[in-house]
Design a protein around this motif. Sequence first.
Motif, PDB file in Angstrom:
ATOM      1  N   ASN A  65     -27.211  58.462 100.879  1.00  0.00           N
ATOM      2  CA  ASN A  65     -28.378  57.636 100.527  1.00  0.00           C
ATOM      3  C   ASN A  65     -29.097  57.087 101.760  1.00  0.00           C
ATOM      4  N   ASP A  66     -29.444  57.951 102.691  1.00  0.00           N
ATOM      5  CA  ASP A  66     -30.174  57.590 103.918  1.00  0.00           C
ATOM      6  C   ASP A  66     -29.374  56.730 104.891  1.00  0.00           C
ATOM      7  N   GLN A  67     -28.090  56.609 104.670  1.00  0.00           N
ATOM      8  CA  GLN A  67     -27.223  55.890 105.605  1.00  0.00           C
ATOM      9  C   GLN A  67     -26.181  56.860 106.149  1.00  0.00           C
ATOM     10  N   VAL A  68     -25.728  56.605 107.360  1.00  0.00           N
ATOM     11  CA  VAL A  68     -24.693  57.442 107.953  1.00  0.00           C
ATOM     12  C   VAL A  68     -23.328  56.869 107.562  1.00  0.00           C
ATOM     13  N   VAL A  69     -22.385  57.777 107.286  1.00  0.00           N
ATOM     14  CA  VAL A  69     -21.039  57.370 106.883  1.00  0.00           C
ATOM     15  C   VAL A  69     -20.162  57.256 108.129  1.00  0.00           C
ATOM     16  N   LEU A  70     -19.623  56.066 108.332  1.00  0.00           N
ATOM     17  CA  LEU A  70     -18.723  55.793 109.448  1.00  0.00           C
ATOM     18  C   LEU A  70     -17.417  55.214 108.913  1.00  0.00           C
ATOM     19  N   VAL A  71     -16.410  55.254 109.749  1.00  0.00           N
ATOM     20  CA  VAL A  71     -15.194  54.492 109.464  1.00  0.00           C
ATOM     21  C   VAL A  71     -14.926  53.588 110.667  1.00  0.00           C
ATOM     22  N   LYS A  72     -14.494  52.388 110.377  1.00  0.00           N
ATOM     23  CA  LYS A  72     -14.059  51.458 111.415  1.00  0.00           C
ATOM     24  C   LYS A  72     -12.542  51.453 111.320  1.00  0.00           C
ATOM     25  N   GLN A  73     -11.905  51.976 112.367  1.00  0.00           N
ATOM     26  CA  GLN A  73     -10.479  52.271 112.282  1.00  0.00           C
ATOM     27  C   GLN A  73      -9.702  51.604 113.401  1.00  0.00           C
ATOM     28  N   TYR A  74      -8.551  51.036 113.037  1.00  0.00           N
ATOM     29  CA  TYR A  74      -7.658  50.491 114.057  1.00  0.00           C
ATOM     30  C   TYR A  74      -7.024  51.645 114.820  1.00  0.00           C
ATOM     31  N   ARG A  75      -7.001  51.534 116.162  1.00  0.00           N
ATOM     32  CA  ARG A  75      -6.384  52.543 117.016  1.00  0.00           C
ATOM     33  C   ARG A  75      -5.408  51.879 117.980  1.00  0.00           C
ATOM     34  N   TYR A  76      -4.166  52.312 117.949  1.00  0.00           N
ATOM     35  CA  TYR A  76      -3.125  51.722 118.791  1.00  0.00           C
ATOM     36  C   TYR A  76      -3.432  51.774 120.288  1.00  0.00           C
ATOM     37  N   PRO A  77      -3.984  52.872 120.832  1.00  0.00           N
ATOM     38  CA  PRO A  77      -4.195  52.905 122.287  1.00  0.00           C
ATOM     39  C   PRO A  77      -5.081  51.782 122.823  1.00  0.00           C
ATOM     40  N   ILE A  78      -5.967  51.226 121.981  1.00  0.00           N
ATOM     41  CA  ILE A  78      -6.807  50.116 122.453  1.00  0.00           C
ATOM     42  C   ILE A  78      -6.461  48.806 121.754  1.00  0.00           C
ATOM     43  N   ASP A  79      -5.496  48.841 120.840  1.00  0.00           N
ATOM     44  CA  ASP A  79      -5.126  47.667 120.042  1.00  0.00           C
ATOM     45  C   ASP A  79      -6.373  46.993 119.484  1.00  0.00           C
ATOM     46  N   LYS A 105     -12.805  63.176 101.460  1.00  0.00           N
ATOM     47  CA  LYS A 105     -12.283  62.601 100.220  1.00  0.00           C
ATOM     48  C   LYS A 105     -11.146  61.624 100.524  1.00  0.00           C
ATOM     49  N   GLU A 106     -10.240  62.027 101.395  1.00  0.00           N
ATOM     50  CA  GLU A 106      -9.087  61.179 101.703  1.00  0.00           C
ATOM     51  C   GLU A 106      -9.500  59.873 102.370  1.00  0.00           C
ATOM     52  N   GLU A 107     -10.420  59.948 103.322  1.00  0.00           N
ATOM     53  CA  GLU A 107     -10.760  58.756 104.098  1.00  0.00           C
ATOM     54  C   GLU A 107     -11.784  57.855 103.431  1.00  0.00           C
ATOM     55  N   THR A 108     -12.655  58.429 102.589  1.00  0.00           N
ATOM     56  CA  THR A 108     -13.748  57.619 102.031  1.00  0.00           C
ATOM     57  C   THR A 108     -13.846  57.655 100.512  1.00  0.00           C
ATOM     58  N   GLY A 109     -13.195  58.618  99.873  1.00  0.00           N
ATOM     59  CA  GLY A 109     -13.346  58.805  98.434  1.00  0.00           C
ATOM     60  C   GLY A 109     -14.587  59.596  98.068  1.00  0.00           C
ATOM     61  N   LEU A 110     -15.423  59.940  99.041  1.00  0.00           N
ATOM     62  CA  LEU A 110     -16.698  60.608  98.784  1.00  0.00           C
ATOM     63  C   LEU A 110     -16.561  62.131  98.772  1.00  0.00           C
ATOM     64  N   GLU A 111     -17.466  62.755  98.031  1.00  0.00           N
ATOM     65  CA  GLU A 111     -17.577  64.214  98.020  1.00  0.00           C
ATOM     66  C   GLU A 111     -18.506  64.619  99.161  1.00  0.00           C
ATOM     67  N   LEU A 112     -18.268  65.797  99.726  1.00  0.00           N
ATOM     68  CA  LEU A 112     -19.074  66.272 100.843  1.00  0.00           C
ATOM     69  C   LEU A 112     -19.721  67.602 100.493  1.00  0.00           C
ATOM     70  N   SER A 155      -0.635  55.106 106.507  1.00  0.00           N
ATOM     71  CA  SER A 155      -0.561  54.848 107.950  1.00  0.00           C
ATOM     72  C   SER A 155      -1.915  54.513 108.562  1.00  0.00           C
ATOM     73  N   GLU A 156      -2.995  54.762 107.819  1.00  0.00           N
ATOM     74  CA  GLU A 156      -4.334  54.553 108.362  1.00  0.00           C
ATOM     75  C   GLU A 156      -4.901  53.209 107.922  1.00  0.00           C
ATOM     76  N   GLU A 157      -5.484  52.513 108.880  1.00  0.00           N
ATOM     77  CA  GLU A 157      -6.152  51.244 108.610  1.00  0.00           C
ATOM     78  C   GLU A 157      -7.649  51.475 108.817  1.00  0.00           C
ATOM     79  N   ILE A 158      -8.351  51.763 107.710  1.00  0.00           N
ATOM     80  CA  ILE A 158      -9.736  52.218 107.775  1.00  0.00           C
ATOM     81  C   ILE A 158     -10.631  51.361 106.885  1.00  0.00           C
TER      82      ILE A 158
END
Length: 199
Positions: A65-79, A105-112, A155-158
């Motif tokens: 819908n005219d927006q870009v899909v991103l994930v904000k994810q915790y990453r251990y190497p940068i804490d 689908k796994e990360e967002t629930g969305l169809e691609l 295991s993912e914090e997204i």
Amino acid sequence: MAKIFSIQKKTDEHFVNLYEFDGINTKGHESHYMVATRARSKEQLKAVTHDYSAADAVVIYSIYNDQVVLVKQYRYPIDGAVYEFPAGLVEEGETLHEAAVREMKEETGLELKLLDVDPLYEKPRFTSVGMTDETNAMVYGYASGTISDAFAEPSEEIEIVLADRQEARRILEEENVALQTAYPLSRFVSDEAPFGFVQ
């Protein structure tokens, strides 16, 4: 060109392993070089196979819908959190496009719905070749459906983020952003058509 004369596996993990490369360059300098890799065995290392054609992982640049899909994810190497496109490993026997649909689908629930683009834009590229032989390929498409974390791995914090151009600019200016996300995101901010640079 430098010559590798010894490779020793240092770890035996599922997702990432370390190998020590011993080699000598054309100036006679000997090196002991640590390499992080997705390879489970020495025989699978790109330095051994010299096969760079398959992507280890897929990165998904998609519009919802005219927006870009991103994930904000915790990453251990940068804490800390980093903004990325949805992404994930390509499983054995899976095509790049199958992996993209599954990971979205796994990360967002969305169809691609994938865009048909010149293969040049989906060619696997190295991520941080100074420390790893990992390759990522980017795919492009339109997302639809309902956002959900019901399919996410424990295991993912997204956090799923839909960003319009103004929010994408703010993210680029103020937040931690993965390199493979930053360039296409800057194109999203500046180009009139979200996929103009690949069509």
